[in-house]
Design a protein around this motif. Structure first.
Motif, PDB file in Angstrom:
ATOM      1  N   ILE A 157      -1.289   7.205   2.305  1.00 13.05           N
ATOM      2  CA  ILE A 157      -2.121   6.046   1.989  1.00 13.05           C
ATOM      3  C   ILE A 157      -3.591   6.462   1.913  1.00 13.05           C
TER       4      ILE A 157
ATOM      5  N   ALA B   6       2.249  -0.669 -10.235  1.00 10.63           N
ATOM      6  CA  ALA B   6       1.158  -0.358  -9.311  1.00 10.63           C
ATOM      7  C   ALA B   6       1.072   1.151  -9.119  1.00 10.63           C
TER       8      ALA B   6
ATOM      9  N   GLU C 285      -6.476  -3.668  -3.466  1.00  7.51           N
ATOM     10  CA  GLU C 285      -6.551  -2.725  -2.352  1.00  7.51           C
ATOM     11  C   GLU C 285      -7.400  -1.497  -2.687  1.00  7.51           C
TER      12      GLU C 285
ATOM     13  N   ILE D 298       7.208   1.472  -9.429  1.00  9.41           N
ATOM     14  CA  ILE D 298       5.848   1.588  -8.910  1.00  9.41           C
ATOM     15  C   ILE D 298       4.906   2.063 -10.010  1.00  9.41           C
TER      16      ILE D 298
ATOM     17  N   CYS E  69       4.576   6.734  -2.812  1.00 11.92           N
ATOM     18  CA  CYS E  69       5.989   6.488  -2.544  1.00 11.92           C
ATOM     19  C   CYS E  69       6.559   7.638  -1.719  1.00 11.92           C
TER      20      CYS E  69
ATOM     21  N   THR F 202       0.021   3.220  -5.985  1.00  8.76           N
ATOM     22  CA  THR F 202       0.746   3.084  -4.725  1.00  8.76           C
ATOM     23  C   THR F 202       1.620   4.301  -4.455  1.00  8.76           C
TER      24      THR F 202
ATOM     25  N   VAL G 254       0.813  -1.217   0.000  1.00 11.38           N
ATOM     26  CA  VAL G 254       0.000   0.000   0.000  1.00 11.38           C
ATOM     27  C   VAL G 254       0.846   1.266   0.000  1.00 11.38           C
ATOM     28  N   CYS G 255       2.149   1.144   0.272  1.00 15.02           N
ATOM     29  CA  CYS G 255       3.052   2.292   0.236  1.00 15.02           C
ATOM     30  C   CYS G 255       4.484   1.788   0.181  1.00 15.02           C
TER      31      CYS G 255
END
Length: 299
Positions: free
Chosen positions: A120, A72, A224, A68, A77, A75, A48-49
């Motif tokens: 998040i 994804a 997620e 990332i 960073c 997500t 998730v991070c």
């Protein structure tokens, strides 16, 4: 439920970063000490991070951020380093990273958990990848007078037919704008607009062939995403609506609340439905332009 945070840094530093993350009871830290190991972790786990240092043995934190974006993009960073922003490629930094924290600050570790939790829940990072021809694609979409075209009834009939043909709970036709997807017709759902961060079509439109997600819960790109879960989406298939000039302006999609597979023939059929939707749009646009032409000549 714990949230997995990928911590990336050199071997002599990563444990302290992970310990700071694990101090937050809802976080679970996973460690990686190289860019390559981080890529593997992103492929294998729903993260998730990501918290990453800048100077790594086989690269730097910007390479993590780009990984990332490739695998994804939703997500967030965080760059956690003692390297000053002035020594970093700031052009790339602004493009791919959400947050920077100087790890030499006295309260750096306390701030780290706060920032991770915040990004998040309220990430302002661009949550989607754009096609290489994004500007031209948007111009192509704008060339169609959607508000003036009588396409709703035709598209409604088409989505009814698509849902019946595939036996899915939902079928829809969406046109992908700069920040959102406008749902112009939808069988089985009362949808009118989805942000590009939340719609699977953001990913589907980047593929040349029909994109299928058999089980959303098993796909790290979407597992997620609470918005998809709230909509009851379990499986997805999407085909591109492509203009004669080759720009993808929309998607024809089928969605179900159960795990679904689509064989090669079904994918071909869905692509044909997308081509039909594009043909309807082209025909309506041609009729509109032909009606306007005499008026312009007489002026």
């Amino acid at each position: 439920m714990s949230r997995t945070i990928l911590c990336v840094d050199n071997a002599d530093r990563v444990s302290s970063v992970a310990a700071a993350i694990d101090a937050e009871e809802t976080f679970e830290a996973v460690e990686a000490t190289t860019v390559e190991a981080a890529r593997t972790a992103l492929d294998e786990r729903a993260v998730v991070c990501v918290v990453t240092g800048y100077e790594l043995d086989d690269g730097n934190g910007l390479e993590i951020a780009r990984a990332i974006r490739e695998t994804a993009p939703q997500t967030p960073c965080v760059l956690f380093t003692d390297v000053s922003p002035g020594a970093i490629d700031t052009a790339s930094f602004e493009e791919v990273l959400l947050e920077y924290i100087n790890r030499d600050l006295p309260d750096a570790r306390d701030r780290l958990t706060y920032v991770v939790d915040d990004v998040i829940n309220h990430s302002a990072q661009v949550g989607f990848l754009k096609p290489d021809d994004e500007e031209e694609r948007l111009d192509a979409l704008a060339s169609y007078d959607i508000d003036e075209l009588p396409i709703e009834e035709s598209f409604d009939r088409l989505t009814d037919l698509i849902a019946s043909h595939f036996g899915t709970a939902i079928a829809f036709i969406g046109l992908v704008e700069a920040e959102a997807e406008d749902i112009v017709a939808c069988h089985g759902g009362d949808w009118d607009r989805l942000t590009r961060e939340d719609t699977i079509c953001t990913h589907s439109m980047l593929q040349e062939d029909v994109m299928v997600v058999e089980d959303i819960r098993e796909d790290k790109r979407f597992s997620e995403n609470p918005h998809l879960s709230n909509l009851g989406i379990r499986s997805y298939a999407g085909a591109n609506m492509t203009t004669p000039d080759g720009h993808v302006i929309g998607q024809v999609c089928v969605i179900d609340d159960v795990v679904r597979t689509y064989d090669a023939e079904e994918r071909r059929e869905l692509q044909q439905f997308a081509e039909t939707a594009m043909e309807v749009l082209e025909l309506r646009q041609s009729v509109l332009e032909s009606r306007a032409a005499p008026a312009e000549v007489g002026q």
